[in-house]
Design an enzyme around this catalytic site. Structure first.
Site, short mmCIF file in Angstrom:
data_model
loop_
_atom_site.label_atom_id
_atom_site.label_comp_id
_atom_site.label_asym_id
_atom_site.label_seq_id
_atom_site.Cartn_x
_atom_site.Cartn_y
_atom_site.Cartn_z
N ASP A 18 0.81 -1.22 0.00
CA ASP A 18 0.00 0.00 0.00
C ASP A 18 0.84 1.27 0.00
O ASP A 18 0.43 2.31 0.53
CB ASP A 18 -0.97 0.02 1.21
CG ASP A 18 -1.86 -1.19 1.23
OD1 ASP A 18 -2.22 -1.67 0.14
OD2 ASP A 18 -2.20 -1.66 2.34
N LYS A 28 2.11 2.10 -4.99
CA LYS A 28 2.73 1.48 -6.19
C LYS A 28 1.93 1.75 -7.45
O LYS A 28 2.47 2.03 -8.50
CB LYS A 28 2.84 -0.05 -6.02
CG LYS A 28 3.74 -0.49 -4.90
CD LYS A 28 3.70 -2.00 -4.76
CE LYS A 28 2.38 -2.54 -4.27
NZ LYS A 28 2.01 -2.14 -2.92
N GLY A 59 -4.66 -4.33 -3.52
CA GLY A 59 -5.64 -3.28 -3.77
C GLY A 59 -4.87 -2.07 -4.25
O GLY A 59 -4.12 -1.47 -3.49
N HIS A 60 -5.00 -1.74 -5.53
CA HIS A 60 -4.16 -0.71 -6.15
C HIS A 60 -5.02 0.46 -6.62
O HIS A 60 -5.93 0.27 -7.42
CB HIS A 60 -3.39 -1.31 -7.33
CG HIS A 60 -2.37 -2.33 -6.92
ND1 HIS A 60 -1.72 -3.15 -7.80
CD2 HIS A 60 -1.87 -2.65 -5.70
CE1 HIS A 60 -0.87 -3.92 -7.15
NE2 HIS A 60 -0.95 -3.65 -5.88
N GLN A 112 1.97 -6.05 -3.20
CA GLN A 112 2.50 -6.18 -1.82
C GLN A 112 3.83 -5.43 -1.67
O GLN A 112 3.98 -4.38 -2.27
CB GLN A 112 2.63 -7.67 -1.43
CG GLN A 112 1.29 -8.37 -1.23
CD GLN A 112 0.69 -8.89 -2.51
OE1 GLN A 112 1.33 -9.55 -3.29
NE2 GLN A 112 -0.59 -8.61 -2.72
#
Ligand code: GDP
Ligand code: IMO
Ligand code: MG
Length: 426
Positions: free
Chosen positions: A13, A16, A40-41, A224
């Site tokens: 988080d 990225k 979750g991006h 990650q």
């Protein structure tokens, strides 16, 4: 653009996706190389927010090839939801491809993940319950289904005959869960075959060779972060794949010499979701302030993220094992109102006063460690509108130089807000 890997340098988080999206503009081929829909991006483009889990963050640009690579694990129903969401938003997904060698997360994987988390008396990991660990476990045990199996009834049947007796014994005897019949799994796989069919890249060998021969630029998107890496992170409180720079080669199929740059994305502070050691964690009003200003709530699970000061001990370690050639520092705007900002440069063992400047890998002993901090004056200026390094307040420049000195690599990108525009290339 040089062939570049974007790696999370902390516990995920870090921002990225924002960096991937920015760099993707100049890339031809974007490959997500590991992980699954545990990620979750978030990308904020022209005021609109997009959330990705499996699909590479480069998909927002037209005429790019975006690959969900061999190193990933794919939960079919989640993928279907994500792709339908993008199509409904009017995004052109014709450039999306899936490696036939990527691994499928089956319903029993999510069931086992959920069961293990809900029933752990000790050593709970706080997973996203997306079946990640059990899927990678089966991959390593050589009893996983690959995307390509969905299109060969004979292979699928042979593999299910190998997998099912083992899996059913485990489901019943270890977990007390319901077994599966071959008919049920075959029918599910027929459904999965239809979900993936438009995207599966059967001709990937020629395609990847062509990209390389033509000198096209390749962007490798990590999920990650280094401290969640199964080999190098805070094991066992990690995910089950290799987010490190080296993972990009394994998960994409391009050799290590194809990679020219590895950008480690780090927040100006640290967050972590799930369990596990976190030496600089702030269980106080400062941590709460960071969480509220930084909107630190998980994209995938909505869980509040644990927050703490920047940890240069783990970050220096991430530079080493993550193979970082420079750092993209994000969310420095979160500190705009802070009087002072701390940076942990060493750990102290409370049992004997021993000082650690390199990362101690026995994480079960981290409960005895306390951070040793240096304190920086805040800049007390809104930096969200700044677009060049020269415009930054002096205290922000000093803070960045101090991090560069502690880490031994340069900050190449500075992010001062979630939007694409809110970026300073140094
Ligand atoms: P990822 O998993 O590493 O892609 O990061 P996430 O999307 O899970 O979390 C990063 C969050 O921070 C997202 O909500 C981003 O929109 C946001 N973000 C990224 N860069 C910045 C920044 O420089 N400042 C602020 N305030 N928010 C940012
Ligand atoms: P992105 O790509 C932050 C964490 C989980 C848990 C551990 C294992 O958005 O940075 P898993 O479901 O992978 O078996 O959970 O890893 N985790 C993440 N934390 N960001 C992520 O992804 C994460 N993906 C997994 O919270 O602690
Ligand atoms: Mg995330």
């Amino acid at each position: 653009m040089k062939n570049t890997v974007v790696v999370g340098a902390q516990w995920g988080d870090e921002g990225k996706a924002k960096i991937t999206d920015l760099l993707a503009e100049k890339a031809d081929f974007i490959i997500r190389y590991q992980g699954g829909c545990n990620a979750g991006h978030t990308v904020v483009a022209n005021g609109k927010t997009f959330k990705f889990h499996l699909i590479p963050s480069g998909i927002l640009y037209k005429n790019k090839t975006c690959l969900i690579g061999t190193g990933t694990v794919i939960l079919p129903e989640y993928f279907e939801q994500e792709i339908n969401g993008l199509i409904a938003d009017g995004i052109d997904v014709s450039g999306l491809k899936i490696s036939p060698l990527a691994t499928i997360t089956m319903p029993y994987h999510t069931e086992i993940d959920g069961y293990s988390e809900d029933n752990a008396k000790k050593g709970k990991i706080g997973t996203t319950k997306k079946g990640i660990g059990p899927t990678y476990t089966d991959k390593m045990a050589r009893i996983a289904l690959k995307i390509q199996d969905l299109y060969s009834p004979e292979t699928l049947s042979e593999k299910l005959d190998i997998i099912l007796p083992l899996k059913n014994k485990q489901l019943k005897e270890v977990y007390g869960l319901e077994p599966y019949t071959k008919e049920c799994l075959t029918a599910l796989c027929e459904k999965y075959a239809e979900i993936f069919r438009p995207y599966v890249w059967f001709d990937w060998q020629k395609g990847m060779e062509d990209f390389k021969k033509a000198g096209k630029s390749i962007l490798f998107e990590g999920a990650q972060g280094v401290m969640l890496d199964v080999d190098w992170g805070t094991y066992p409180f990690v995910t089950s794949s290799n987010p490190i720079g080296g993972g990009a080669s394994v998960g994409s199929g391009y050799g290590p010499k194809v990679i020219e740059e590895v950008i480690g994305v780090a927040k100006a502070y640290v967050t972590r979701v799930g369990e596990g050691p976190f030496v600089t964690e702030l269980n106080n009003e400062v941590g709460d302030k960071i969480r509220e200003i930084g909107h630190e709530y998980g994209v995938t699970t909505g869980r509040p993220r644990r927050c703490g000061w920047f940890d240069a001990v783990t970050m220096r370690y991430a530079v080493l094992v993550g193979g970082l050639t420079s750092v993209a520092l994000t969310k420095i705007d979160v500190f705009d109102t802070f009087d002072e900002i701390k940076v942990c440069y060493a750990y102290k063992d409370t049992r004997n006063g021993k000082i650690y400047e390199t990362y101690p890998t026995d994480v079960f002993m981290h409960k005895y460690l306390e951070p040793v901090y240096e304190t920086h004056k805040g800049w007390k200026t809104d930096v969200t509108g700044l677009r060049s390094y020269d415009e930054l307040p002096d205290n922000a420049k000093k803070y960045i130089s101090c991090l560069e000195e502690l880490l031994g690599v340069k900050v190449s990108i500075l992010s001062v807000g979630p939007d694409r525009e809110q970026t300073i290339f140094i």
